[in-house]
Design an enzyme around this catalytic site. Sequence first.
Site, mmCIF file in Angstrom:
data_model
loop_
_atom_site.group_PDB
_atom_site.id
_atom_site.type_symbol
_atom_site.label_atom_id
_atom_site.label_comp_id
_atom_site.label_asym_id
_atom_site.label_seq_id
_atom_site.Cartn_x
_atom_site.Cartn_y
_atom_site.Cartn_z
ATOM 1 N N ASP A 57 0.742 -1.366 0.062
ATOM 2 C CA ASP A 57 0.224 0.534 -0.218
ATOM 3 C C ASP A 57 0.630 1.550 -0.088
ATOM 4 O O ASP A 57 2.232 1.421 0.246
ATOM 5 C CB ASP A 57 -1.032 0.231 0.903
ATOM 6 C CG ASP A 57 -0.129 -0.547 2.714
ATOM 7 O OD1 ASP A 57 0.877 -0.539 2.570
ATOM 8 O OD2 ASP A 57 -1.336 -0.722 3.363
ATOM 9 N N HIS A 105 -6.954 -4.244 10.207
ATOM 10 C CA HIS A 105 -6.485 -4.765 8.996
ATOM 11 C C HIS A 105 -5.792 -5.014 8.616
ATOM 12 O O HIS A 105 -4.429 -5.687 9.038
ATOM 13 C CB HIS A 105 -6.790 -3.027 8.807
ATOM 14 C CG HIS A 105 -5.730 -2.273 9.184
ATOM 15 N ND1 HIS A 105 -5.774 -1.103 9.583
ATOM 16 C CD2 HIS A 105 -4.271 -1.978 8.745
ATOM 17 C CE1 HIS A 105 -4.760 -0.030 9.756
ATOM 18 N NE2 HIS A 105 -3.570 -1.227 9.009
ATOM 19 N N GLU A 127 -9.551 -2.058 5.354
ATOM 20 C CA GLU A 127 -10.721 -1.549 6.815
ATOM 21 C C GLU A 127 -11.548 -2.600 6.922
ATOM 22 O O GLU A 127 -12.147 -2.858 6.364
ATOM 23 C CB GLU A 127 -10.230 0.074 7.057
ATOM 24 C CG GLU A 127 -9.640 0.600 6.703
ATOM 25 C CD GLU A 127 -8.869 0.508 8.075
ATOM 26 O OE1 GLU A 127 -8.391 -0.053 8.943
ATOM 27 O OE2 GLU A 127 -7.889 2.231 8.205
HETATM 28 C C1 GLP Z 1 -0.427 0.278 8.482
HETATM 29 C C2 GLP Z 1 -0.145 -0.538 7.674
HETATM 30 C C3 GLP Z 1 -0.473 -2.578 7.530
HETATM 31 C C4 GLP Z 1 0.634 -2.598 9.333
HETATM 32 C C5 GLP Z 1 -0.264 -1.689 10.529
HETATM 33 C C6 GLP Z 1 0.617 -2.428 11.652
HETATM 34 O O1 GLP Z 1 -1.450 0.384 8.469
HETATM 35 N N1 GLP Z 1 -1.083 -0.125 6.103
HETATM 36 O O2 GLP Z 1 0.168 -2.702 6.625
HETATM 37 O O3 GLP Z 1 0.141 -4.161 9.150
HETATM 38 O O4 GLP Z 1 0.513 -0.485 9.771
HETATM 39 O O5 GLP Z 1 1.769 -1.615 11.843
HETATM 40 P P1 GLP Z 1 2.133 -1.594 13.116
HETATM 41 O O6 GLP Z 1 2.932 -2.580 12.622
HETATM 42 O O7 GLP Z 1 3.184 -0.363 13.364
HETATM 43 O O8 GLP Z 1 1.513 -2.230 14.167
#
Ligand code: GLP
Length: 236
Positions: free
Chosen positions: A67, A138, A143
């Site tokens: 993304d 997500h 979402e």
């Molecule tokens: C963002 C990304 C996701 C990721 C999420 C969790 O939303 N788009 O791909 O999994 O963050 O991030 P973290 O690993 O910092 O909790």
Amino acid sequence: MNIIRAKNYEELSRMAATSVAAQLYEKPDSVLGFATGSTPIGTYKELIADYKRGVLDFSRATTFNLDEYYGVPVTDENSYYAFMHTNLFDHINMRSEAIHLPDGMAPDAEAQCVAYEAAIQAAGGVDLQILGIGNNGHIGFNEPGEFFPAKTNHIKLTDSTIDANSRFYASRDQVPTTALTMGIGTIMAAKKILLLISGAAKKGIMEQAVFGPVTPQVPASILQFHGNVTVLCDFE
Ligand code: GLP
């Protein structure tokens, strides 16, 4: 689903990197799906260390990131393009033309989504997809909602995701509100998936995703229907 409980974040990162390395040993021209967020940073550090030790070669690999924020230029340090270059691509021998992220500055977001989906297909699909999980379940930026988006799409971020992402910005109103993300169908088409979940704060959402009902209210729950998913977490 194969569930592996690592002792700690270091072990999780080492195991995830080993899985990427195994994929590249088996198929040097693999198509790798990469994720952003804090969770895979340790994995990327391990991959860089393996590359620097001379035991890993990315020269024939192709990558597609899940993304990108929409309306955020690659020069912005909060773009996922910048994140991936800082945390991985600048330190390994990926060919720049083999690195793909959705173009967050494309004037026509819908056309960009169609082009991104087509590029993944043209590359032969993703061999190994690394995923993290949002606090709300997500994956990518798909979402919670009423349905599972099939393809790469332009989505509106939920308040809870904007809150979570505001830690990277001076104020909440600077946080991007929309993004381009591989769809759930795009993710499910990957041949292998490795879902990384770190920190006890994610235990509740991990249990919903892995053991709960499959529902678009918890997008990661769809992974229960994939034939080759490993969930790697660092808590009991
Ligand atoms: C963002 C990304 C996701 C990721 C999420 C969790 O939303 N788009 O791909 O999994 O963050 O991030 P973290 O690993 O910092 O909790």
